[in-house]
Design a protein around this motif. Structure first.
Motif, PDB file in Angstrom:
ATOM      1  N   PHE A 121       0.813  -1.221   0.000  1.00 54.92           N
ATOM      2  CA  PHE A 121       0.000   0.000   0.000  1.00 54.92           C
ATOM      3  C   PHE A 121       0.851   1.278   0.000  1.00 54.92           C
ATOM      4  CE2 PHE A 121      -3.238  -2.931   1.940  1.00 54.92           C
ATOM      5  CZ  PHE A 121      -4.160  -2.825   0.906  1.00 54.92           C
ATOM      6  N   GLN A 140      -7.321   5.021   5.440  1.00 50.46           N
ATOM      7  CA  GLN A 140      -8.079   3.780   5.266  1.00 50.46           C
ATOM      8  C   GLN A 140      -7.124   2.591   5.130  1.00 50.46           C
ATOM      9  OE1 GLN A 140     -11.055   3.478   5.893  1.00 50.46           O
ATOM     10  NE2 GLN A 140     -12.113   1.950   4.677  1.00 50.46           N
ATOM     11  N   LYS A 141      -6.031   2.792   4.452  1.00 47.94           N
ATOM     12  CA  LYS A 141      -5.038   1.721   4.306  1.00 47.94           C
ATOM     13  C   LYS A 141      -4.434   1.345   5.662  1.00 47.94           C
ATOM     14  CE  LYS A 141      -3.837   3.149  -0.401  1.00 47.94           C
ATOM     15  NZ  LYS A 141      -2.816   3.804  -1.249  1.00 47.94           N
ATOM     16  N   VAL A 144      -6.869  -0.902   7.302  1.00 46.79           N
ATOM     17  CA  VAL A 144      -6.820  -2.224   6.668  1.00 46.79           C
ATOM     18  C   VAL A 144      -5.634  -3.030   7.203  1.00 46.79           C
ATOM     19  CG1 VAL A 144      -6.387  -3.435   4.482  1.00 46.79           C
ATOM     20  CG2 VAL A 144      -8.028  -1.541   4.566  1.00 46.79           C
ATOM     21  N   LEU A 164     -10.376   4.498  -1.372  1.00 43.61           N
ATOM     22  CA  LEU A 164      -9.268   3.735  -1.941  1.00 43.61           C
ATOM     23  C   LEU A 164      -9.211   3.924  -3.451  1.00 43.61           C
ATOM     24  CD1 LEU A 164      -9.496   0.322  -0.021  1.00 43.61           C
ATOM     25  CD2 LEU A 164      -8.066   2.314   0.503  1.00 43.61           C
ATOM     26  N   ALA A 168      -5.431   0.147  -5.041  1.00 45.92           N
ATOM     27  CA  ALA A 168      -5.589  -0.283  -3.652  1.00 45.92           C
ATOM     28  C   ALA A 168      -6.795  -1.202  -3.501  1.00 45.92           C
ATOM     29  CB  ALA A 168      -5.734   0.936  -2.747  1.00 45.92           C
ATOM     30  N   HIS A 171      -5.717  -4.629  -4.666  1.00 40.12           N
ATOM     31  CA  HIS A 171      -4.883  -5.271  -3.646  1.00 40.12           C
ATOM     32  C   HIS A 171      -5.736  -5.738  -2.463  1.00 40.12           C
ATOM     33  CE1 HIS A 171      -1.373  -4.303  -5.843  1.00 40.12           C
ATOM     34  NE2 HIS A 171      -1.205  -3.060  -5.427  1.00 40.12           N
ATOM     35  N   PHE A 172      -6.655  -4.874  -2.043  1.00 39.05           N
ATOM     36  CA  PHE A 172      -7.469  -5.179  -0.867  1.00 39.05           C
ATOM     37  C   PHE A 172      -8.376  -6.384  -1.113  1.00 39.05           C
ATOM     38  CE2 PHE A 172     -11.028  -3.620   2.105  1.00 39.05           C
ATOM     39  CZ  PHE A 172     -10.522  -4.356   3.160  1.00 39.05           C
TER      40      PHE A 172
END
Length: 251
Positions: A121, A140-141, A144, A164, A168, A171-172
Motif C-alpha cells: 500500500f 483507510q489503508k 486495513v 481507496l 488499492a 490489492h485489498f
C-alpha cells in the motif's frame, strides 16, 4: 466454526431497528451485507462488534458469546470502519504497536506481518508519520493493515472501498480472498455491487431491519422470484419497493 446470529433484535433506546435476524457465516466465507441506507446494516455490525447490546437474541463466534467471555469474543474480531479512526498523537508505527498490544501479539510479529502490507500500500516509508499528514485513502489503508496483522477469525468491514484508489481496491480484494482462504469469516457492507458480485460467496439483503433474502445469487433470485436478475437488479428492485412502502405509493 461460524459467526452465528440467532433471533437478533437490536436498536436504540429499546426501539428495535433489527427484527428477528438469523444467519450463519462459516469460517472461510466472504459475505456481502447489502441494503439501502437506513436498512439496519450499521446497527447489525455494531451489535456483532459489541458496540450495541442486543435487545433480544444472540451473536456467537465459534460458540462464544460476548456475555459469556468478552475477552475471547473480542480477540476473534477485527473491524475496518467506513470512516478511519486514528489517534492524532500516534504515528503509523505506534498504531501497529497498539494493535499488537490490544491483541496480545508481540510487536515483532506484528511488524513482520505488516511489512509486506506496508510495501503493497506504499506506506513503508511513512512509519513515523502522524495521521494529520495522511490522505483519507492513506488512513483507510492504515485501518486495513491494522486489521490484517491480527489473528482475528472474523473481519467486520463497513464500506471498505471508500477512499481507496483502483489499485488499492485490487490489492485489498485479493487480500480478503487470501484471508478467507486462510480460514477467516468476512462480513462487509458495500454499495459497489460489481465488486461484491465477484468477491462474495453469499449475501445478506436487509430492508427495514429485516433479512428479506440471503444465500448465493441463485438462492436470492429464487427467494425474490427473479430468476434471471443480476445482483444489481435485485438490489434496485428491493430498494424501489422499500422506498415505495415508505411513502405509501409509487416512487
Amino acid at each position: 466454526m461460524t459467526l452465528k446470529v440467532t433471533n437478533l433484535y437490536s436498536g436504540y433506546r429499546q426501539v428495535p431497528v433489527l427484527k428477528d435476524i438469523n444467519f450463519e457465516i462459516k469460517f472461510g466465507e466472504i459475505v456481502g451485507l447489502i441494503g439501502l441506507n437506513g436498512a439496519g446494516k450499521s446497527t447489525l455490525l455494531k451489535t456483532i462488534l459489541g458496540l450495541l447490546k442486543a435487545q433480544k437474541g444472540e451473536v456467537s463466534i465459534d460458540g462464544t458469546t460476548i456475555q459469556a467471555n468478552h475477552s475471547q469474543y473480542a480477540q476473534q474480531l477485527a473491524y475496518i470502519p467506513e470512516t478511519p479512526i486514528l489517534y492524532e498523537a500516534l504515528t503509523l508505527k505506534e498504531h501497529l504497536e497498539m494493535t499488537a498490544l490490544g491483541y496480545g501479539i508481540s510487536t515483532e510479529v506484528v511488524m513482520e506481518r505488516a511489512e509486506p502490507l506496508l510495501k503493497l500500500f506504499r506506506l513503508d516509508k511513512h512509519l513515523s508519520w502522524f495521521p494529520a499528514h495522511f490522505s483519507k485513502g492513506m488512513k483507510q489503508k492504515v485501518m486495513v493493515i491494522c486489521a490484517l496483522v491480527t489473528d482475528a477469525k472474523v473481519l467486520i468491514i463497513d464500506e471498505p472501498f471508500l477512499g481507496l484508489d483502483p489499485l488499492a481496491i485490487k490489492h485489498f480484494t485479493n487480500l480478503l480472498k487470501e484471508r478467507a482462504e486462510a480460514g477467516s469469516a468476512i462480513l462487509f457492507t458495500t454499495h459497489v455491487l460489481s465488486i461484491a458480485e465477484t468477491l462474495c460467496d453469499h449475501y445478506l439483503m436487509l430492508q427495514a431491519g429485516q433479512l428479506i433474502a440471503s444465500g448465493d445469487l441463485p438462492s436470492m433470485q429464487m427467494q425474490l422470484n427473479k430468476p434471471d436478475a443480476s445482483l444489481d437488479e435485485l438490489y434496485v428492485m428491493i430498494a424501489e419497493e422499500g422506498l415505495a412502502s415508505e411513502v405509501g405509493g409509487e416512487v
